[in-house]
Design an enzyme around this catalytic site. Structure first.
Site, PDB file in Angstrom:
ATOM      1  N   HIS A 318      42.088  38.048  28.834  1.00 30.21           N
ATOM      2  CA  HIS A 318      42.944  39.875  29.144  1.00 30.21           C
ATOM      3  C   HIS A 318      42.482  40.391  29.556  1.00 30.21           C
ATOM      4  O   HIS A 318      41.609  40.419  29.546  1.00 30.21           O
ATOM      5  CB  HIS A 318      43.710  40.330  27.981  1.00 30.21           C
ATOM      6  CG  HIS A 318      45.149  40.797  27.958  1.00 30.21           C
ATOM      7  ND1 HIS A 318      45.520  41.891  29.074  1.00 30.21           N
ATOM      8  CD2 HIS A 318      46.204  40.178  27.921  1.00 30.21           C
ATOM      9  CE1 HIS A 318      46.216  42.057  28.244  1.00 30.21           C
ATOM     10  NE2 HIS A 318      46.537  41.749  28.370  1.00 30.21           N
ATOM     11  N   ASP A 376      50.523  34.142  24.989  1.00 32.25           N
ATOM     12  CA  ASP A 376      50.863  33.200  25.310  1.00 32.25           C
ATOM     13  C   ASP A 376      50.296  32.156  24.382  1.00 32.25           C
ATOM     14  O   ASP A 376      50.515  30.826  25.070  1.00 32.25           O
ATOM     15  CB  ASP A 376      50.502  33.552  26.636  1.00 32.25           C
ATOM     16  CG  ASP A 376      51.410  34.360  27.846  1.00 32.25           C
ATOM     17  OD1 ASP A 376      50.630  35.110  28.115  1.00 32.25           O
ATOM     18  OD2 ASP A 376      52.560  33.999  27.509  1.00 32.25           O
TER      19      ASP A 376
HETATM   20  C1  SDX Z   1      50.202  38.147  30.805  1.00 31.35           C
HETATM   21  O1  SDX Z   1      47.603  42.709  32.531  1.00 31.35           O
HETATM   22  C2  SDX Z   1      48.218  42.287  30.763  1.00 31.35           C
HETATM   23  O2  SDX Z   1      49.152  42.901  30.414  1.00 31.35           O
HETATM   24  C3  SDX Z   1      49.425  40.293  30.573  1.00 31.35           C
HETATM   25  C4  SDX Z   1      49.997  40.613  29.711  1.00 31.35           C
HETATM   26  C5  SDX Z   1      51.742  40.864  29.121  1.00 31.35           C
HETATM   27  O3  SDX Z   1      52.512  40.879  28.093  1.00 31.35           O
HETATM   28  O4  SDX Z   1      51.943  41.400  30.279  1.00 31.35           O
HETATM   29  O5  SDX Z   1      49.143  40.527  28.712  1.00 31.35           O
HETATM   30  C6  SDX Z   1      50.660  39.151  29.748  1.00 31.35           C
HETATM   31  O6  SDX Z   1      49.967  37.731  31.420  1.00 31.35           O
HETATM   32  C7  SDX Z   1      48.264  37.722  29.056  1.00 31.35           C
HETATM   33  C8  SDX Z   1      47.755  36.923  29.855  1.00 31.35           C
HETATM   34  C9  SDX Z   1      48.502  35.662  30.420  1.00 31.35           C
HETATM   35  N1  SDX Z   1      47.113  34.618  31.199  1.00 31.35           N
HETATM   36  C10 SDX Z   1      46.352  33.516  30.413  1.00 31.35           C
HETATM   37  O7  SDX Z   1      46.534  33.050  29.080  1.00 31.35           O
HETATM   38  C11 SDX Z   1      45.979  32.356  32.198  1.00 31.35           C
HETATM   39  C12 SDX Z   1      44.654  32.434  31.050  1.00 31.35           C
HETATM   40  N2  SDX Z   1      43.763  33.838  31.202  1.00 31.35           N
HETATM   41  C13 SDX Z   1      42.907  34.020  32.919  1.00 31.35           C
HETATM   42  O8  SDX Z   1      43.036  33.544  33.703  1.00 31.35           O
HETATM   43  C14 SDX Z   1      41.830  35.543  32.918  1.00 31.35           C
HETATM   44  O9  SDX Z   1      42.115  35.739  31.218  1.00 31.35           O
HETATM   45  C15 SDX Z   1      43.281  36.796  33.137  1.00 31.35           C
HETATM   46  C16 SDX Z   1      43.964  36.408  34.538  1.00 31.35           C
HETATM   47  C17 SDX Z   1      44.624  36.708  31.605  1.00 31.35           C
HETATM   48  C18 SDX Z   1      42.499  37.612  33.051  1.00 31.35           C
HETATM   49  O10 SDX Z   1      41.760  37.856  34.233  1.00 31.35           O
HETATM   50  P1  SDX Z   1      40.617  38.627  34.682  1.00 31.35           P
HETATM   51  O11 SDX Z   1      40.678  40.486  33.276  1.00 31.35           O
HETATM   52  O12 SDX Z   1      40.517  38.944  35.798  1.00 31.35           O
HETATM   53  O13 SDX Z   1      39.024  38.555  34.155  1.00 31.35           O
HETATM   54  P2  SDX Z   1      38.173  38.230  35.371  1.00 31.35           P
HETATM   55  O14 SDX Z   1      39.080  36.554  35.585  1.00 31.35           O
HETATM   56  O15 SDX Z   1      37.731  38.657  35.906  1.00 31.35           O
HETATM   57  O16 SDX Z   1      37.536  36.857  33.974  1.00 31.35           O
HETATM   58  C19 SDX Z   1      35.818  36.980  34.001  1.00 31.35           C
HETATM   59  C20 SDX Z   1      35.451  36.395  33.401  1.00 31.35           C
HETATM   60  C21 SDX Z   1      35.062  35.021  34.658  1.00 31.35           C
HETATM   61  O17 SDX Z   1      33.312  34.574  34.857  1.00 31.35           O
HETATM   62  P3  SDX Z   1      32.595  34.730  35.224  1.00 31.35           P
HETATM   63  O18 SDX Z   1      32.859  34.905  36.682  1.00 31.35           O
HETATM   64  O19 SDX Z   1      32.217  35.958  34.935  1.00 31.35           O
HETATM   65  O20 SDX Z   1      31.742  33.748  34.960  1.00 31.35           O
HETATM   66  O21 SDX Z   1      35.675  35.200  31.775  1.00 31.35           O
HETATM   67  C22 SDX Z   1      36.176  34.283  32.809  1.00 31.35           C
HETATM   68  C23 SDX Z   1      36.071  34.410  34.160  1.00 31.35           C
HETATM   69  O22 SDX Z   1      35.849  32.685  35.067  1.00 31.35           O
HETATM   70  N3  SDX Z   1      37.847  33.895  32.210  1.00 31.35           N
HETATM   71  C24 SDX Z   1      37.709  32.827  31.404  1.00 31.35           C
HETATM   72  C25 SDX Z   1      39.141  32.921  31.375  1.00 31.35           C
HETATM   73  N4  SDX Z   1      39.762  33.732  31.432  1.00 31.35           N
HETATM   74  C26 SDX Z   1      38.116  34.922  31.727  1.00 31.35           C
HETATM   75  N5  SDX Z   1      36.901  31.616  31.361  1.00 31.35           N
HETATM   76  C27 SDX Z   1      37.991  30.553  31.147  1.00 31.35           C
HETATM   77  N6  SDX Z   1      38.906  30.378  30.614  1.00 31.35           N
HETATM   78  C28 SDX Z   1      40.163  32.215  30.628  1.00 31.35           C
HETATM   79  N7  SDX Z   1      40.860  31.694  29.963  1.00 31.35           N
END
Ligand code: SDX
Length: 441
Positions: A318, A376
């Site tokens: 998140h 989720d």
């Molecule tokens: C919702 O914003 C809100 O409030 C949204 C929400 C709401 O109520 O409105 O809470 C609802 O959208 C919840 C999120 C649902 N999405 C998912 O579950 C999809 C999987 N999650 C990811 O796509 C991700 O965690 C996000 C999109 C939710 C957040 O992404 P960020 O904040 O941009 O984080 P990032 O992509 O910069 O990740 C940081 C690191 C990265 O690794 P490095 O480059 O530092 O090595 O964490 C890794 C990412 O690769 N990472 C993950 C991951 N999420 C982040 N690696 C594996 N699996 C994951 N799910």
């Protein structure tokens, strides 16, 4: 809380100084205190006085507005709506009461609550001609595609509540959207399974009405399960609002141009659809079904950790929560009891999800990045047990989030410093160059 908007005078307590080491120029920027959460630096003069823009892709460190609606503490896993903790609201309130709270800023007394419920009830029917929209879609159209289209088309039917400068019309549009989203969502589901639409009924509560329109048929009267109704109502509460997330920011940006509320909510639905956002609940179920068994969890965790593999652990991570999403905790806690009450004695997907969470939480890749289950991760398992197809999961999220979008939209419209949103950029394209005639290329 003192409003920081210029219209009422910013209460400047502190400043930060920015110094341009190239020109030697310095600028003092006001710092505003929040009632909860980080202080903010007001950078509005930075470009005007120093010719420097700020750069923040994805707005990871940017406060886009001042708001009094929802507060999130990502480190502590705190979510408050108008100061009330989500755990209390999920346990003790109901969805329409939370709608009132988000819209009006306080919990209603008995008379206010009854009046609000009656108002919403009186808006649950949609214009009869809206029914014809559905026959234009393929039966296998994704219901989110239908929601974007039909909700946007509400602008063509409710002209008497599209003047955003009229507070009464803004409130009528808000009531219409909250009331009609369940009706349109149920119609999208019925259309996808080839069953006739059911009209809303005034003798049902908000969530009972939705379940009636979704799962009942005209030729039989099936009693609405109170367990299912309570479970759905709690899921709606948990999805009602969440500060300045992607879809809410989309609604605010669309609204800042003066677009009508129905068009703004349609833009929010479109943004929510993405698998990185509200589409994640559908993606979690698809992922769990693909993993299939506990012995394949290590293989998929490895894929999630491989930066060259686009696979991510859906329902994990998140932007704000760097601890357990409090909504996920409520859903996880209630998942067992809801499945049990729904007569789902053995749900292998729930066991798989819990084992996946356990192993991921022990893995340093997830620990280092503070990746925890989000709202989720468990919601889809409960929704599946209630009988909804996976394709309807994000529709249910949109149904619940409509009140949050509307409350945030209203706050934006009423904000004295509100102006059209128009970010700038870091341009790294070509410098000016002469046109090259075709025969010289
Ligand atoms: C919702 O914003 C809100 O409030 C949204 C929400 C709401 O109520 O409105 O809470 C609802 O959208 C919840 C999120 C649902 N999405 C998912 O579950 C999809 C999987 N999650 C990811 O796509 C991700 O965690 C996000 C999109 C939710 C957040 O992404 P960020 O904040 O941009 O984080 P990032 O992509 O910069 O990740 C940081 C690191 C990265 O690794 P490095 O480059 O530092 O090595 O964490 C890794 C990412 O690769 N990472 C993950 C991951 N999420 C982040 N690696 C594996 N699996 C994951 N799910």
């Amino acid at each position: 809380m003192e409003k920081v908007s210029e219209a009422v005078g910013a209460v400047v307590r502190e400043t930060i100084t920015v110094t341009d080491n190239v020109t030697g120029k310095s600028l003092e920027l006001p710092v505003f205190h929040a009632t909860e959460g980080p202080r903010v630096a007001d950078i509005r003069r930075l470009y005007r006085d120093m010719g420097i823009l700020t750069y923040d892709p994805g707005f990871t460190s940017t406060a886009s507005c001042e708001s009094e609606i929802t507060f999130i503490d990502g480190d502590e896993g705190v979510l408050l709506h108008r100061g009330y903790a989500i755990e209390d609201l999920a346990e003790k309130s109901d969805f329409l009461e939370v709608c009132y709270l988000l819209l009006y800023g306080s919990l209603p007394n008995a008379a206010e609550k009854a009046d609000f419920e009656q108002t919403i009830t009186m808006h649950t029917m949609v214009h009869e001609q809206m029914r014809t929209f559905f026959s234009g879609f393929r039966r296998d159209a994704h219901p989110m595609a239908i929601m974007v289209g039909v909700v946007g088309a509400m602008s063509a039917f409710y002209h008497d509540s599209t003047d955003i400068h009229d507070p009464h019309q803004r409130m009528v549009a808000s009531h219409r959207l909250i009331a009609k989203m369940p009706t349109i969502a149920a119609m999208a589901y019925k259309y996808s399974i080839g069953q006739p639409f059911l009209y809303p009924r005034n003798d049902y509560s908000y969530t009972e009405n939705f379940l009636h329109m979704t799962f009942e048929v005209p030729c039989a009267d099936k009693p609405i399960s109170p367990v299912l109704s309570r479970a759905m109502d709690r899921i709606f509460i948990l999805h009602a609002d969440h500060e300045q997330n992607a879809s809410t920011s989309t609604v605010r940006l669309a609204g800042s141009s003066g677009a009508n509320p129905f068009a703004c909510i349609a833009s929010g639905i479109a943004s929510l659809w993405g698998p990185a956002h509200g589409g994640a609940n559908e993606a979690v179920l698809n992922m769990l079904n693909e993993i299939g068994s506990k012995d394949r969890i290590p293989e998929y965790l490895q894929k999630a950790k491989d930066q060259n593999d686009p696979f991510r652990l859906m329902g994990f991570g998140h932007r704000v929560y760097k601890s357990y999403d409090p909504r996920a905790a409520v859903l996880k806690k209630s998942a067992d009891e809801v499945l049990d009450e729904l007569g789902v004695r053995h749900e292998p997907l729930l066991e798989l999800a819990m084992e996946l969470e356990r192993i991921a939480q022990e893995d340093e890749y997830f620990q280092d990045r503070k990746l925890f289950p989000n709202v989720d991760f468990y919601s889809g398992i409960i929704l599946r047990a209630t009988g909804f197809p996976v394709s309807m999961f994000t529709v249910l999220f949109a149904l619940a989030r409509t009140v949050g979008w509307i409350a945030q939209w209203m706050e934006m419209i009423e904000d004295p410093v509100q102006k059209i949103g128009r970010p700038r950029q870091l341009y790294t394209g070509k410098r000016r160059r002469p046109y090259v005639p075709l025969d010289q290329r």
